[in-house]
Design an enzyme around this catalytic site. Structure first.
Site, short mmCIF file in Angstrom:
data_model
loop_
_atom_site.label_atom_id
_atom_site.label_comp_id
_atom_site.label_asym_id
_atom_site.label_seq_id
_atom_site.Cartn_x
_atom_site.Cartn_y
_atom_site.Cartn_z
N ASP A 46 0.84 -1.20 0.00
CA ASP A 46 0.00 0.00 0.00
C ASP A 46 0.88 1.26 0.00
O ASP A 46 0.36 2.38 -0.07
CB ASP A 46 -1.02 -0.01 1.15
CG ASP A 46 -0.38 -0.02 2.52
OD1 ASP A 46 0.86 -0.10 2.61
OD2 ASP A 46 -1.12 0.06 3.53
N SER A 47 2.21 1.06 0.01
CA SER A 47 3.13 2.17 -0.26
C SER A 47 2.84 2.75 -1.64
O SER A 47 3.27 3.86 -1.98
CB SER A 47 4.59 1.69 -0.18
OG SER A 47 4.76 0.50 -0.93
N ASP A 85 -1.29 -6.26 -0.45
CA ASP A 85 -1.31 -5.60 0.86
C ASP A 85 -2.72 -5.09 1.15
O ASP A 85 -3.27 -4.29 0.38
CB ASP A 85 -0.33 -4.42 0.79
CG ASP A 85 0.25 -4.06 2.14
OD1 ASP A 85 -0.05 -4.75 3.14
OD2 ASP A 85 1.05 -3.10 2.18
N LYS A 115 -1.21 -9.49 2.80
CA LYS A 115 -0.47 -9.04 3.99
C LYS A 115 -1.35 -8.08 4.75
O LYS A 115 -2.09 -7.30 4.14
CB LYS A 115 0.83 -8.35 3.57
CG LYS A 115 1.60 -7.74 4.75
CD LYS A 115 2.97 -7.23 4.35
CE LYS A 115 3.00 -5.82 3.85
NZ LYS A 115 2.45 -4.80 4.77
N GLU A 117 -1.37 -5.51 8.52
CA GLU A 117 -0.58 -4.95 9.62
C GLU A 117 -1.27 -5.19 10.95
O GLU A 117 -2.50 -5.17 11.03
CB GLU A 117 -0.43 -3.43 9.43
CG GLU A 117 0.33 -3.04 8.19
CD GLU A 117 0.49 -1.53 8.02
OE1 GLU A 117 0.11 -0.76 8.94
OE2 GLU A 117 1.00 -1.12 6.97
N GLU A 184 9.19 -4.32 10.66
CA GLU A 184 9.59 -3.00 10.13
C GLU A 184 10.13 -2.10 11.24
O GLU A 184 9.49 -1.92 12.29
CB GLU A 184 8.38 -2.33 9.44
CG GLU A 184 8.75 -0.95 8.88
CD GLU A 184 7.80 -0.41 7.83
OE1 GLU A 184 6.87 -1.13 7.40
OE2 GLU A 184 8.00 0.75 7.41
#
Ligand code: KIV
Length: 278
Positions: A46-47, A85, A115, A117, A184
């Protein structure tokens, strides 16, 4: 064509002591290049929001945007192991939403896994996704979607209490069913402990050399995104100035009528005007 990796194959790399390389990809051309360069895992991160779509953070990224780009990555790299993501808001509201959105990555974009978070708060969701047949990669430490709650983009797990919390989160996520875990922005010694304390591969970004693999945002690795460069990023080349120079050359040549020259033009009949009766 390369053989497509599997979740079991990626887990097996940890056991075999083989380092895993993961890089972000958002489009077909880059996905094809990264795969040709033998990258193990492509992450449609999602960057995307920051390096491609021009948002200030990852938070505004939508599911539709992720699916659009993940589909392009799959088209460009049919043999790659692709992870989608899950963007902010696509899984926090409950297991049902998580399964519907996670399922979209597999059904519509052809991803191999998703993925998401978070730590203890996402464990039940991880288990629900895995039970629904969706493989999940975890992500702890600095979690950009909730960076404001963490006090900004800064190193996590520096004190004993927060390091302990990360150990608990890694163990709980492994139990919940993640097949790999992104770490991270945490100190390298803590990343080593988390890597040794879990049987799943850890993939570090700003987490030192002891992780089972590494991930970077490809635009950072290539020196294409110069708005903000975290200190852990190593740029292996500097494409931004190369691109700017190339474009300046194009501008110069178009403005001076030196491009296109004969070599880059289709020649016409010398007497075309006559043939057209003009
Ligand atoms: O979105 C992303 O690119 C990521 C990586 C930095 C791990 O989550």
């Amino acid at each position: 064509m390369q053989k497509r990796k599997t979740v079991a194959g990626i887990k097996g790399m940890k056991k075999a002591g083989e380092k895993i390389t993961m890089l972000t990809a958002y489009d077909a051309t880059m996905a094809a290049m990264l795969t040709a360069a033998d990258v193990d895992v492509l992450l449609v991160g999602d960057s995307l929001g920051m390096v491609v779509l021009g948002y200030d953070s990852t938070v505004p990224v939508t599911m539709d945007e992720m699916i659009h780009h993940a589909s392009a990555v799959r088209r460009g790299a049919p043999s790659a192991f692709v992870v989608g993501d899950m963007p902010f808001g696509s899984y926090q509201s409950g297991k049902r939403d998580a399964i519907l959105n996670g399922g979209r990555f597999l059904k519509e974009a052809g991803c191999d896994a998703v993925k998401l978070e978070g730590g203890l708060e996402v464990c039940a969701t991880v288990t629900a996704l895995v039970q629904a047949g969706i493989s999940v990669m975890g992500h702890i430490g600095l979690t950009p979607q909730t960076a404001t709650q963490l006090g900004g983009y800064k190193v996590q797990g520096r004190d004993v209490e927060s390091a302990q919390k990360l150990v608990e989160e890694a163990r709980a996520l492994e139990k919940a069913g993640v097949f790999a875990l992104v770490l991270e922005c945490i100190p390298d010694g803590l990343a080593q402990i988390l890597t040794e304390e879990t049987s799943i591969p850890t993939i570090g970004i700003g987490a030192g050399v002891h992780c089972d693999g590494q991930v970077l945002v490809t635009h950072d690795l290539l020196g294409m995104f110069d708005k903000f460069i975290p200190s852990f990023v190593k740029s292996y080349c500097r494409l931004a100035p190369t691109i700017k120079d190339a474009v300046a050359g194009y501008n110069r040549e178009v403005r001076s009528s030196t491009y296109p020259d004969k070599e880059h033009s289709f020649s016409s009949e010398p007497n075309l005007r006559e043939l057209l009766g003009l």
